[in-house]
Design a protein around this motif. Structure first.
Motif, short mmCIF file in Angstrom:
data_model
loop_
_atom_site.label_atom_id
_atom_site.label_comp_id
_atom_site.label_asym_id
_atom_site.label_seq_id
_atom_site.Cartn_x
_atom_site.Cartn_y
_atom_site.Cartn_z
N ALA A 12 0.84 -1.20 0.00
CA ALA A 12 0.00 0.00 0.00
C ALA A 12 0.87 1.25 0.00
O ALA A 12 1.98 1.25 0.53
N ALA A 13 0.31 2.31 -0.59
CA ALA A 13 0.98 3.61 -0.61
C ALA A 13 -0.05 4.70 -0.35
O ALA A 13 -1.15 4.68 -0.91
N HIS A 14 0.33 5.65 0.51
CA HIS A 14 -0.57 6.74 0.85
C HIS A 14 0.26 8.01 1.05
O HIS A 14 1.32 7.95 1.68
N PRO A 15 -0.18 9.16 0.52
CA PRO A 15 0.64 10.37 0.64
C PRO A 15 0.87 10.82 2.08
O PRO A 15 1.89 11.44 2.37
N VAL A 16 -0.05 10.50 2.97
CA VAL A 16 0.09 10.89 4.38
C VAL A 16 0.75 9.77 5.19
O VAL A 16 1.70 10.00 5.94
N HIS A 17 0.26 8.55 5.04
CA HIS A 17 0.71 7.42 5.86
C HIS A 17 1.91 6.68 5.28
O HIS A 17 2.45 5.80 5.92
N ALA B 75 21.84 3.12 -2.10
CA ALA B 75 22.03 4.50 -2.55
C ALA B 75 20.72 5.10 -3.02
O ALA B 75 20.44 6.29 -2.78
N GLU B 76 19.91 4.31 -3.71
CA GLU B 76 18.61 4.76 -4.20
C GLU B 76 17.56 3.68 -3.99
O GLU B 76 17.89 2.48 -4.05
N THR B 77 16.33 4.10 -3.75
CA THR B 77 15.23 3.16 -3.60
C THR B 77 14.08 3.58 -4.49
O THR B 77 13.63 4.73 -4.42
N TYR B 78 13.63 2.66 -5.34
CA TYR B 78 12.47 2.92 -6.21
C TYR B 78 11.37 1.92 -5.89
O TYR B 78 11.63 0.75 -5.59
N VAL B 79 10.12 2.40 -5.98
CA VAL B 79 8.97 1.58 -5.62
C VAL B 79 8.05 1.42 -6.82
O VAL B 79 7.41 2.41 -7.25
N PRO B 80 7.95 0.23 -7.41
CA PRO B 80 6.97 0.01 -8.48
C PRO B 80 5.58 -0.18 -7.86
O PRO B 80 5.41 -0.95 -6.91
N LEU B 81 4.59 0.53 -8.41
CA LEU B 81 3.25 0.52 -7.81
C LEU B 81 2.18 0.25 -8.85
O LEU B 81 2.06 0.99 -9.84
N THR B 82 1.39 -0.79 -8.65
CA THR B 82 0.20 -0.99 -9.46
C THR B 82 -0.94 -0.14 -8.88
O THR B 82 -0.90 0.27 -7.72
N GLU C 279 -3.96 -0.50 -7.81
CA GLU C 279 -4.78 -0.85 -6.64
C GLU C 279 -4.09 -0.58 -5.31
O GLU C 279 -4.73 -0.64 -4.26
N LYS C 280 -2.80 -0.25 -5.33
CA LYS C 280 -2.08 0.01 -4.08
C LYS C 280 -2.14 1.47 -3.64
O LYS C 280 -1.80 1.78 -2.50
N PHE C 281 -2.59 2.34 -4.53
CA PHE C 281 -2.62 3.77 -4.21
C PHE C 281 -3.70 4.11 -3.19
O PHE C 281 -4.81 3.56 -3.22
N ASP C 282 -3.36 5.05 -2.29
CA ASP C 282 -4.30 5.61 -1.31
C ASP C 282 -4.83 4.57 -0.34
O ASP C 282 -5.93 4.71 0.20
N HIS C 283 -4.05 3.52 -0.09
CA HIS C 283 -4.38 2.50 0.90
C HIS C 283 -3.31 2.50 1.99
O HIS C 283 -2.22 3.05 1.82
N VAL C 284 -3.63 1.86 3.10
CA VAL C 284 -2.69 1.75 4.22
C VAL C 284 -2.71 0.33 4.76
O VAL C 284 -3.77 -0.17 5.13
N SER C 285 -1.56 -0.33 4.78
CA SER C 285 -1.42 -1.64 5.42
C SER C 285 -0.94 -1.45 6.85
O SER C 285 -0.48 -0.36 7.22
#
Length: 251
Positions: free
Chosen positions: A173-178, A199-206, A208-214
């Motif tokens: 899950a990914a959320h702009p606040v959480h 050195a760098e971290t990238y997150v691939p996101l489908t 359905e994971k947006f605006d959710h919190v686990s």
């Protein structure tokens, strides 16, 4: 104000603030708390949010097992995998998290130059069995079967010896606040530790994971180098994240 309008505004507040406080919303809308609570109950029943004391939080996504996740958003994951793999440069050490999206990254990795891949996932290592130019480092430890990754102190100590150029981080899950989150406490700790070594971290996101919190926090969105998303996600959905992180890469 129509019920549908209220509910739409409540969802806007949830996306913006990461929570809804019933009393505050009632005051803002000049309505009774009972009306807002009824809206929240109905929205929770429809799976739009999670009711908590005094208001609501974003709904936590379901966590199907590894085998089930292989068939979810497979075309989008392939696009994300190609874009992520294009970031890899000759001679680099990259770290691949466990998961079905990172498995797509493994399948798309370049075959015309040499580099190294570290992973704490035996399934990811198996994807690279016949890769002609990738040197593979497999991190051991206690196996968390749900995600097919090693966790615990043994894995943590081995990861501490590495300094990856890029970490491709998997989240549920990914959320702009959480921020970025997952379903298991130990797995979240391992992910956070790998990111601290890289050195760098990238997150691939489908999508359905947006605006959710686990349940288990990993990092704030601002704590990663960038997000990799599919180009068909609406600009309005991406905008809150674009303001936070350094880079949004579209696949």
């Amino acid at each position: 104000m129509l019920t549908s309008q209220r509910k739409s505004l409540i969802l806007d507040i949830l996306r913006r603030d990461g929570q809804v406080v019933a009393k505050r919303v009632a005051e803002d809308f000049s309505l009774s708390e009972d009306t807002i609570r009824r809206d929240l109950r109905e929205m929770a029943a429809g799976g739009l949010l999670k009711r908590v004391h005094g208001g609501a939080m974003p709904v936590a996504p379901e966590l199907p097992d590894f085998s089930t996740r292989k068939s979810v958003s497979s075309e989008a994951k392939a696009r994300l995998g190609r874009k992520a793999a294009s970031l890899v440069q000759p001679g680099q050490l990259i770290f691949l998290d466990g998961g079905t999206t990172t498995a797509e990254i493994a399948r798309q990795l370049p075959r015309d130059f040499a580099f190294s891949v570290a992973t704490h996932s035996p399934t990811i290592a198996a994807e690279l069995e016949h890769h002609p130019t990738a040197s593979v480092i497999l991190i051991g430890g206690k196996l968390y079967k749900h995600s097919m990754v090693s966790v615990g102190s043994v894995a943590m100590a081995a990861i501490s010896q590495l300094r990856p150029d890029i970490f491709f981080l998997g989240v549920t899950a990914a959320h702009p606040v959480h921020g970025l989150s997952t379903g298991d406490f130990e797995e979240a700790a391992i992910k956070r530790h790998i990111a601290s070594c890289a050195a760098e971290t990238y997150v691939p996101l489908t999508q359905e994971k947006f605006d959710h919190v686990s349940p288990c926090h990993i990092l704030p969105v601002s704590g990663v180098s960038g997000l990799i998303v599919t180009a068909d996600i609406a600009a309005a959905a991406i905008e809150p994240y674009r303001k936070i992180t350094a880079e949004i890469l579209e696949a």
